[in-house]
Design a protein around this motif. Structure first.
Motif, short mmCIF file in Angstrom:
data_model
loop_
_atom_site.label_atom_id
_atom_site.label_comp_id
_atom_site.label_asym_id
_atom_site.label_seq_id
_atom_site.Cartn_x
_atom_site.Cartn_y
_atom_site.Cartn_z
N VAL A 1 0.86 -1.18 0.00
CA VAL A 1 0.00 0.00 0.00
C VAL A 1 0.89 1.23 0.00
O VAL A 1 1.81 1.35 0.82
N ASN A 2 0.62 2.17 -0.91
CA ASN A 2 1.44 3.38 -1.02
C ASN A 2 0.57 4.62 -1.01
O ASN A 2 -0.23 4.84 -1.93
N ILE A 3 0.73 5.43 0.05
CA ILE A 3 0.05 6.74 0.13
C ILE A 3 1.09 7.86 0.23
O ILE A 3 0.74 8.99 0.55
N ALA A 4 2.35 7.54 -0.07
CA ALA A 4 3.45 8.50 0.10
C ALA A 4 3.72 9.25 -1.20
O ALA A 4 3.08 10.26 -1.49
N ARG A 5 4.65 8.76 -1.97
CA ARG A 5 4.99 9.31 -3.28
C ARG A 5 5.25 8.14 -4.22
O ARG A 5 5.86 7.14 -3.83
N GLY A 6 4.84 8.30 -5.48
CA GLY A 6 5.07 7.24 -6.45
C GLY A 6 6.53 6.95 -6.68
O GLY A 6 6.91 5.82 -7.00
N SER A 7 7.38 7.95 -6.48
CA SER A 7 8.82 7.78 -6.72
C SER A 7 9.46 6.81 -5.74
O SER A 7 10.55 6.30 -6.01
#
Length: 325
Positions: free
Chosen positions: A236-242
């Motif tokens: 799960v990623n809610i940070a930055r796509g990079s």
């Protein structure tokens, strides 16, 4: 070194500029209070005379003030960023030139953490996919496949700042075991620190990314970390796509080496690779902080930073790198 706020003259027309689109009510307020000018998207179209008038730029995390634009503004004093992320702004150049940079932390913590929790629930229980199943009329032909239980699982949080801690508190309410990875253990938290992202992924049922963007974290979640999740693990990623090696993630999903993913951010927004549009991936268009209440709080904090600089007052929320200025 730019002028300090104590010696700055009042902002004349053209002194405040906008880089990229902003919240409508923020744009209106800036126009009413400062007769803000809009910087051209094409830097070649920026007139040097107009550029020399600019003392403040209001921007967002998506656009920022990158190196070339900052270099073209010789009298810039402050960049006020609408958003907690500021990796699109050349902070190193700003520090070197004495340009202040602010952002809007805290006010969006709860909504982003809520989004992370929603994504975790959805990747385990597949609520979005089951709703599409019903809407498509497939229920008439049989029930939806069984899913995974979230309660009692192990949640690994990569990054335990404000948002990471808010995510951990929410997940803990589901009787989950919380692990986290940071450079150093965080004092005063009840959760177990794990030394590396690979070990964190290996021990987790779901890995939630909550680290800042920027060069220091680019592709931090690489193929090795993703593979460590294993075929039963979710990302799960809610940070930055990079922060995520997007190609490695796609390959792992296609090969069945992880169970699925929940993504609110992407490497090249707003572009989303077609290969990510799959039933085992929950996709959101970067809406983590996208509530009316949070956006208004972000607007007010952006304006408070700008006004504080103009009035020669301490900045409410400078970015950490500004501590030396």
């Amino acid at each position: 070194m730019t002028n300090s706020p104590e010696t700055s003259a009042p902002f004349a027309p053209g002194s405040v500029a906008q880089a990229g689109p902003l919240l409508d009510s923020l744009e209106r307020t800036l126009q009413d209070e400062y007769s803000v000018v809009r910087l051209p998207d094409d830097l070649a179209a920026l007139d040097p005379t107009d550029a020399a008038k600019v003392r403040a730029v209001v921007t967002s995390g998506r656009n920022g003030v990158p190196s070339e634009l900052m270099a073209a503004l010789p009298n810039l004093e402050i960049v006020t960023n609408f958003g907690v992320g500021y990796d699109t702004t050349d902070v190193a150049q700003a520090v070197a030139r004495g340009i202040r940079v602010t952002h809007t932390p805290d006010v969006l913590t709860d909504c982003v953490a809520d989004t992370a929790l929603g994504l975790m629930l959805d990747v385990f229980r597949r609520f979005g996919a089951s709703e599409r199943f019903l809407r498509d009329g497939a229920w008439e032909s049989g029930g939806f496949p069984l899913t995974r239980r979230f309660s009692g699982s192990t949640v690994g949080v990569l990054g335990l700042g404000r948002i990471g801690q808010a995510i951990a508190r929410r997940a803990a309410a589901f009787d989950t075991s919380i692990l986290y990875t940071t450079r150093r253990p965080v004092e005063g938290v009840p959760w177990e620190h794990v030394a590396s992202a690979v070990d964190l992924a290996r021990r987790s049922d779901v890995l939630v990314i909550a680290v800042p963007g920027g060069a220091a974290t680019e592709n931090l979640v690489d193929a090795e970390v993703i593979d460590a999740l294993g075929p039963d693990g979710f990302l799960v990623n809610i940070a930055r796509g990079s922060v995520v090696d997007e190609d490695a993630l796609i390959a792992a999903l296609e090969d069945g080496r992880i169970a699925g993913a929940g993504l609110d951010v992407f490497a090249h927004e707003p572009h989303v690779p077609a290969r990510l549009i799959r039933d085992d991936v929950t996709l959101l268009p970067h809406v983590g902080s996208g509530t009316h209440e949070t956006r208004l709080d972000m607007r007010d904090l952006t304006l408070a930073n700008l006004r504080a600089h103009l009035d020669g007052q301490p900045l409410p929320t400078p970015v950490p790198e500004m501590s030396a200025l």
